[in-house]
Write a protein that holds these residues in place. Structure first.
Motif, PDB file in Angstrom:
ATOM      1  N   PRO A   5       9.758   2.754 -10.838  1.00  0.00           N
ATOM      2  CA  PRO A   5       9.260   1.374 -10.696  1.00  0.00           C
ATOM      3  C   PRO A   5       9.735   0.707  -9.411  1.00  0.00           C
ATOM      4  CG  PRO A   5      11.146   1.426 -12.162  1.00  0.00           C
ATOM      5  CD  PRO A   5      10.891   2.857 -11.765  1.00  0.00           C
ATOM      6  N   ILE A   6       8.995  -0.293  -9.015  1.00  0.00           N
ATOM      7  CA  ILE A   6       9.505  -1.231  -8.004  1.00  0.00           C
ATOM      8  C   ILE A   6      10.302  -2.240  -8.820  1.00  0.00           C
ATOM      9  CG2 ILE A   6       8.884  -3.025  -6.345  1.00  0.00           C
ATOM     10  CD1 ILE A   6       6.253  -1.421  -5.868  1.00  0.00           C
ATOM     11  N   PRO A   7      11.625  -2.262  -8.679  1.00  0.00           N
ATOM     12  CA  PRO A   7      12.436  -3.097  -9.578  1.00  0.00           C
ATOM     13  C   PRO A   7      11.906  -4.534  -9.686  1.00  0.00           C
ATOM     14  CG  PRO A   7      13.827  -1.770  -8.158  1.00  0.00           C
ATOM     15  CD  PRO A   7      12.425  -1.548  -7.697  1.00  0.00           C
ATOM     16  N   ALA A   8      12.087  -5.088 -10.869  1.00  0.00           N
ATOM     17  CA  ALA A   8      11.496  -6.393 -11.193  1.00  0.00           C
ATOM     18  C   ALA A   8      11.970  -7.512 -10.275  1.00  0.00           C
ATOM     19  CB  ALA A   8      11.802  -6.733 -12.636  1.00  0.00           C
ATOM     20  N   LYS A   9      13.152  -7.348  -9.683  1.00  0.00           N
ATOM     21  CA  LYS A   9      13.658  -8.430  -8.823  1.00  0.00           C
ATOM     22  C   LYS A   9      12.784  -8.638  -7.583  1.00  0.00           C
ATOM     23  CE  LYS A   9      16.873  -5.535  -6.241  1.00  0.00           C
ATOM     24  NZ  LYS A   9      18.146  -5.276  -5.670  1.00  0.00           N
ATOM     25  N   TYR A  10      11.960  -7.670  -7.260  1.00  0.00           N
ATOM     26  CA  TYR A  10      11.093  -7.811  -6.074  1.00  0.00           C
ATOM     27  C   TYR A  10       9.757  -8.432  -6.462  1.00  0.00           C
ATOM     28  CZ  TYR A  10      14.223  -4.448  -3.746  1.00  0.00           C
ATOM     29  OH  TYR A  10      15.300  -3.806  -3.195  1.00  0.00           O
ATOM     30  N   GLU A  11       9.152  -9.189  -5.557  1.00  0.00           N
ATOM     31  CA  GLU A  11       7.786  -9.678  -5.824  1.00  0.00           C
ATOM     32  C   GLU A  11       6.889  -8.454  -5.937  1.00  0.00           C
ATOM     33  OE1 GLU A  11       6.850 -12.173  -2.391  1.00  0.00           O
ATOM     34  OE2 GLU A  11       6.080 -10.461  -1.251  1.00  0.00           O
ATOM     35  N   GLN A  12       6.063  -8.428  -6.946  1.00  0.00           N
ATOM     36  CA  GLN A  12       5.282  -7.218  -7.235  1.00  0.00           C
ATOM     37  C   GLN A  12       3.960  -7.231  -6.471  1.00  0.00           C
ATOM     38  OE1 GLN A  12       6.466  -4.581  -9.431  1.00  0.00           O
ATOM     39  NE2 GLN A  12       8.335  -5.740  -9.009  1.00  0.00           N
ATOM     40  N   PRO A  13       3.474  -6.051  -6.089  1.00  0.00           N
ATOM     41  CA  PRO A  13       2.179  -5.994  -5.405  1.00  0.00           C
ATOM     42  C   PRO A  13       1.103  -6.691  -6.241  1.00  0.00           C
ATOM     43  CG  PRO A  13       3.223  -3.838  -5.417  1.00  0.00           C
ATOM     44  CD  PRO A  13       4.078  -4.721  -6.255  1.00  0.00           C
ATOM     45  N   ASP A  14       0.285  -7.474  -5.573  1.00  0.00           N
ATOM     46  CA  ASP A  14      -0.742  -8.213  -6.320  1.00  0.00           C
ATOM     47  C   ASP A  14      -2.108  -7.537  -6.242  1.00  0.00           C
ATOM     48  OD1 ASP A  14      -1.108  -8.649  -3.681  1.00  0.00           O
ATOM     49  OD2 ASP A  14      -1.360 -10.822  -3.821  1.00  0.00           O
ATOM     50  N   TYR A  42      -7.542  -0.731  -4.339  1.00  0.00           N
ATOM     51  CA  TYR A  42      -7.987  -1.804  -3.442  1.00  0.00           C
ATOM     52  C   TYR A  42      -7.619  -1.453  -1.992  1.00  0.00           C
ATOM     53  CZ  TYR A  42      -7.789  -6.184  -0.882  1.00  0.00           C
ATOM     54  OH  TYR A  42      -7.944  -7.146   0.085  1.00  0.00           O
ATOM     55  N   TYR A  43      -6.377  -1.064  -1.810  1.00  0.00           N
ATOM     56  CA  TYR A  43      -5.927  -0.751  -0.436  1.00  0.00           C
ATOM     57  C   TYR A  43      -6.661   0.463   0.129  1.00  0.00           C
ATOM     58  CZ  TYR A  43      -2.210  -4.136  -1.171  1.00  0.00           C
ATOM     59  OH  TYR A  43      -1.528  -5.293  -1.401  1.00  0.00           O
ATOM     60  N   LYS A  44      -6.894   1.434  -0.752  1.00  0.00           N
ATOM     61  CA  LYS A  44      -7.564   2.656  -0.282  1.00  0.00           C
ATOM     62  C   LYS A  44      -8.998   2.378   0.152  1.00  0.00           C
ATOM     63  CE  LYS A  44      -5.397   6.511  -2.708  1.00  0.00           C
ATOM     64  NZ  LYS A  44      -5.657   7.537  -3.724  1.00  0.00           N
ATOM     65  N   ASN A  45      -9.588   1.363  -0.441  1.00  0.00           N
ATOM     66  CA  ASN A  45     -10.996   1.081  -0.145  1.00  0.00           C
ATOM     67  C   ASN A  45     -11.209   0.210   1.080  1.00  0.00           C
ATOM     68  OD1 ASN A  45     -12.235   2.629  -2.089  1.00  0.00           O
ATOM     69  ND2 ASN A  45     -11.798   1.111  -3.672  1.00  0.00           N
ATOM     70  N   LEU A  46     -10.143  -0.281   1.657  1.00  0.00           N
ATOM     71  CA  LEU A  46     -10.322  -1.128   2.850  1.00  0.00           C
ATOM     72  C   LEU A  46     -10.858  -0.264   3.989  1.00  0.00           C
ATOM     73  CD1 LEU A  46      -7.005  -3.210   2.729  1.00  0.00           C
ATOM     74  CD2 LEU A  46      -9.305  -3.967   2.078  1.00  0.00           C
ATOM     75  N   LYS A  47     -11.834  -0.807   4.702  1.00  0.00           N
ATOM     76  CA  LYS A  47     -12.422  -0.053   5.829  1.00  0.00           C
ATOM     77  C   LYS A  47     -12.493  -0.960   7.044  1.00  0.00           C
ATOM     78  CE  LYS A  47     -13.812   3.733   3.521  1.00  0.00           C
ATOM     79  NZ  LYS A  47     -12.836   3.522   2.454  1.00  0.00           N
ATOM     80  N   PHE A  48     -12.270  -0.383   8.184  1.00  0.00           N
ATOM     81  CA  PHE A  48     -12.274  -1.179   9.418  1.00  0.00           C
ATOM     82  C   PHE A  48     -13.097  -0.498  10.509  1.00  0.00           C
ATOM     83  CE2 PHE A  48      -8.417  -1.794   6.995  1.00  0.00           C
ATOM     84  CZ  PHE A  48      -8.466  -3.160   6.778  1.00  0.00           C
ATOM     85  N   PRO A  49     -14.397  -0.463  10.296  1.00  0.00           N
ATOM     86  CA  PRO A  49     -15.219   0.292  11.253  1.00  0.00           C
ATOM     87  C   PRO A  49     -15.170  -0.269  12.671  1.00  0.00           C
ATOM     88  CG  PRO A  49     -16.587  -0.964   9.709  1.00  0.00           C
ATOM     89  CD  PRO A  49     -15.190  -1.068   9.221  1.00  0.00           C
ATOM     90  N   TYR A  50     -14.827  -1.543  12.801  1.00  0.00           N
ATOM     91  CA  TYR A  50     -14.851  -2.130  14.148  1.00  0.00           C
ATOM     92  C   TYR A  50     -13.457  -2.497  14.653  1.00  0.00           C
ATOM     93  CZ  TYR A  50     -19.658  -2.252  12.671  1.00  0.00           C
ATOM     94  OH  TYR A  50     -20.878  -1.878  12.194  1.00  0.00           O
ATOM     95  N   ALA A  51     -12.434  -1.862  14.103  1.00  0.00           N
ATOM     96  CA  ALA A  51     -11.080  -2.146  14.605  1.00  0.00           C
ATOM     97  C   ALA A  51     -11.051  -1.861  16.104  1.00  0.00           C
ATOM     98  CB  ALA A  51     -10.074  -1.275  13.876  1.00  0.00           C
ATOM     99  N   PRO A  52     -10.322  -2.679  16.858  1.00  0.00           N
ATOM    100  CA  PRO A  52     -10.358  -2.538  18.316  1.00  0.00           C
ATOM    101  C   PRO A  52      -9.632  -1.285  18.829  1.00  0.00           C
ATOM    102  CG  PRO A  52      -8.746  -4.188  17.663  1.00  0.00           C
ATOM    103  CD  PRO A  52      -9.442  -3.768  16.408  1.00  0.00           C
ATOM    104  N   ALA A  99       0.835  -1.199   0.000  1.00  0.00           N
ATOM    105  CA  ALA A  99       0.000   0.000   0.000  1.00  0.00           C
ATOM    106  C   ALA A  99       0.873   1.254   0.000  1.00  0.00           C
ATOM    107  CB  ALA A  99      -0.927  -0.010   1.207  1.00  0.00           C
ATOM    108  N   CYS A 100       1.903   1.267   0.830  1.00  0.00           N
ATOM    109  CA  CYS A 100       2.745   2.469   0.931  1.00  0.00           C
ATOM    110  C   CYS A 100       3.542   2.675  -0.350  1.00  0.00           C
ATOM    111  CB  CYS A 100       3.684   2.378   2.138  1.00  0.00           C
ATOM    112  SG  CYS A 100       2.781   2.504   3.689  1.00  0.00           S
TER     113      CYS A 100
END
Ligand code: BDP
Length: 716
Positions: free
Chosen positions: A689-698, A703-713, A677-678
């Protein structure tokens, strides 16, 4: 018959391999599984001569008997006589033998709360003694002695004197009266207010034992976002019941004082600290509290901070407020801990600078029973902060340390993060305020400025979960906070070693690998969350997970974008003279070191500089490459922690093994989430780019921006 016998055998085997759910913390007292050592312990401890009859002496004696029974596997007789190999325990006041032993100069240096653990002799007989000047010193000595056995240290030639370096060693519970724990991730509050004062949960006693075992001598029961109701008579009765449980363990009870209490529960029209009626109200309230709790410790106050009422509501200042409360508790021996965690709504000033700006001018204006409680860093318990510039800057006012043990910004209770290295980083930091060697630790232990009061507080991570802290390894953070408050010179390794041995076992392979895992866990977390000095980029409100993109929260300095300032040119907060100049709050040596982009340590780089994406780092990488590298190495570290733990399976009981194993898997997923996400977000500015040698975000940034946690403790 045979069948029954087999059944019996099976049943007792189950009892022996009893479930380890973490409840017993580091006080498990398992039988020493090293035969020669056990033999040596048995030969050195053949009987106990325990002097004294106070409540504290009684709990110390019970603990010693219980501990030795577990560790040595048999009852050690308690005798009135002294023979060879008696364990002689007491104070000069309670024991003629202690008075006669050649330990008097050591006793002197033990002071009021310290202790002496020594191998010595009396009447030609070799004995071991646990001695102190006070009963609580004896209790601490007993716990120390039991720790030696639990960690399988030799005890044939002991000579140890210990005294706490800090006087007020404190837990702060952010617990509400409805049992919700603000920033709590281990269930609900352990204070069962509804059933108090009549019902005393065994947990209260075990809580007190655990705290005494690490030297904690104070507890603030209630949230800093305070509720005045705790100051009403029915609640004071409940508080008194807890104080009665804790007293034998040397633990004083403190409460948070809501500044507007005179209005809310006192029916006054104002809470102005200059108003004589208000002053009288607090005096009367203090007198009432001390009737319930004669050794009440005092108040902790959050005022004019994040919406809490305070003296500034009446045009007064922090000193007016703190001094009024200090005057109220002074006749009873109480103290006031006034928090410096303030930042004003109106001030457009860099939030970093605000606590210093408000408090530094007040140096010397507080009563002698006031301590100012300062968070370790200038912002707010971030994964890594430079030390607060207030440390060293208020020579006439005792400043106490506030650490956050609960992992609000550190992965909450799902991440294994051993905090001792973070605490030590702050304590060991040199403020240079009185030249080189003016470490933060010397500020708070009073040695730099001769403070008359000293203190260290940790915001507790304790809740109603069976293992107390949600994550079993969270116990290590409670443990090291207490140990450091007693002795800030202890190393992180030493405390990890002690905790692991007591909590799990003494197996060399286990200890070496588990310790390594703990020691690397802090840096791993910083890398996958906020490397290179990034800060405050977590989700709004609950602070769970990454949200560096947030830009729509009510005030500027609650928005992550305020802190990272990423754009096409680069990333970071310029706090040098060309920016907010917060650096000017530090000593010249640090201004110079941190002010130069080339000498500023990587850890703090983006705390102080806006750095271009192509800036060449010490590693030879560009800033962007370094950021990518750090985020990926954070995740890699978690994966190695998982491997390490898997390798430790043979050494750990199933329940605790599985617990940690599952949480490490969650941690790995969340570390990947943070990293992806960051980096995806910062990439929208760096355009690299995130160099190709790294596993790329899937997943996509959306997607990350839309995550919501209304009941996080733990949310406020
Ligand atoms: C912040 C927490 C908030 C606390 C505040 C404080 O998010 O819940 O009330 O600190 O320390 O980190 O007062």
């Amino acid at each position: 018959m045979k069948k029954y016998f087999l059944f019996y055998l099976l049943f007792s085997a189950v009892l022996v391999a009893k479930a380890e759910n973490g409840y017993e913390l580091w006080l498990r007292y398992q039988k020493v599984n090293n035969a020669p050592l056990l033999q040596s312990y048995n030969s050195i401890i053949s009987s106990i001569n325990f002097a004294g009859a106070s409540a504290t002496t009684t709990v110390a004696k019970e603990e010693l008997i219980k501990g030795l029974k577990g560790l040595l596997g048999k009852n050690i007789p308690v005798t009135n006589s002294i023979t060879a190999n008696t364990l002689v325990v007491g104070t000069p006041a309670t024991s003629a033998t202690i008075r006669s032993l050649p330990i008097q100069s050591q006793l002197k240096s033990a002071g009021d709360e310290g202790f002496v653990v020594m191998t010595t002799s009396t009447g030609g007989k070799k004995v071991t003694t646990i001695a102190a000047n006070t009963d609580v010193g004896v209790l601490y000595g007993v716990f120390h002695f039991l720790r030696l056995l639990q960690t399988q240290q030799p005890i044939s030639n002991l000579s140890f004197v210990s005294a706490p370096k800090i006087k007020v060693r404190m837990l702060n519970h952010w617990d509400n009266l409805n049992r919700h724990v603000e920033r709590g991730y281990a269930g609900s509050s352990i204070w069962d207010w509804h059933r108090l004062p009549g019902y005393i949960d065994q947990r209260y006693i075990d809580y007190a034992r655990a705290n005494a075992s690490i030297g904690i001598n104070g507890t603030v029961l209630t949230n800093v976002n305070a509720n005045a109701v705790v100051l009403t008579a029915p609640y004071l009765e409940k508080v008194a019941a807890l104080a009665n449980v804790f007293r034998p363990y040397g633990i004083k009870v403190y409460l948070t004082a809501r500044f507007s209490a005179p209005i809310e529960i006192g029916k006054l029209k104002t809470a102005d600290p200059h108003d004589p009626q208000v002053q009288q109200w607090w005096k009367d309230k203090a007198t009432e509290i001390y009737q319930y709790i004669p050794d009440f410790g005092g108040f902790l106050v959050k005022a004019n901070s994040e919406g809490q009422p305070g003296p500034q509501n009446y045009g007064r200042n922090h000193d007016d407020g703190a001094n009024m409360l200090a005057d109220a508790v002074k006749p009873h021996g109480g103290i006031v801990m006034w928090r410096a965690f303030v930042y004003s709504h109106e001030t457009p000033e860099d939030r970093f600078k605000q606590a210093y700006n408000e408090f530094k001018p007040l140096d010397g204006k507080f009563r002698d029973n006031v301590l100012i409680q300062v968070k370790n860093g200038p912002i707010d318990f971030q994964p890594r902060e430079p030390f607060s510039p207030l440390f060293g800057a208020m020579p006439k006012t005792p400043l106490m340390m506030e650490f956050q043990v609960t992992q609000e910004y550190l992965g909450q209770a799902t991440h294994l993060v051993y905090e001792a290295p973070m605490f030590k980083e702050v304590l060991d930091a040199d403020t240079y305020q009185k030249g080189k060697g003016s470490q933060v630790a010397k500020v708070i232990d009073g040695s730099l400025h001769n403070y008359n009061h000293t203190g260290m507080a940790g915001v507790a991570n304790i809740g109603s979960d069976i293992n107390w802290t949600g994550h079993l390894f969270g116990q290590a953070n409670w443990y090291c906070m207490g140990r450091l408050a007693w002795d800030h010179t202890l190393s992180s390794e030493k405390m990890a070693d002690e905790w692991l041995k007591q909590t799990f076992n003494n197996n060399h392979n286990f200890i070496q690998s588990a310790k390594k895992m703990m020691m690397g866990s802090y840096e791993a977390m910083v890398n996958y969350m906020t490397p290179l000095g990034l800060h405050h980029i977590m989700g709004t409100g609950h602070h769970y997970g990454p949200a560096p993109w947030v830009d729509n929260v009510g005030r500027d300095d609650w928005n992550p974008i305020y802190y990272h300032k990423a754009d096409e040119k680069g990333i970071g907060f310029d706090r040098t003279a060309t920016g907010s100049n917060a650096l000017a709050q530090y000593a010249p040596e640090l201004q110079k070191l941190y002010g130069n982009i080339n000498t500023c340590p990587d850890e703090y780089l983006l705390w102080f500089h806006k750095v271009s994406w192509d800036h060449k780092m010490k590693s030879g990488r560009t800033l962007w490459e370094e950021l990518v590298h750090r985020y990926y190495s954070g995740v890699d570290s978690v994966r190695s922690m998982q491997k390490t733990w898997a390798g430790l399976k043979p050494y750990v009981d199933k329940e605790r093994y599985d617990h940690v194993n599952m949480l490490l898997a969650v941690q790995e997923q969340e570390a990947v989430w943070w990293r992806n996400a960051c980096l995806l977000y910062f990439q929208t500015f760096s355009k690299k780019p995130i160099p190709a040698k790294y596993e790329q975000p899937d997943k996509t940034l959306e997607y990350y921006k839309n995550l919501k946690f209304p009941y996080a403790p733990g949310n406020g």
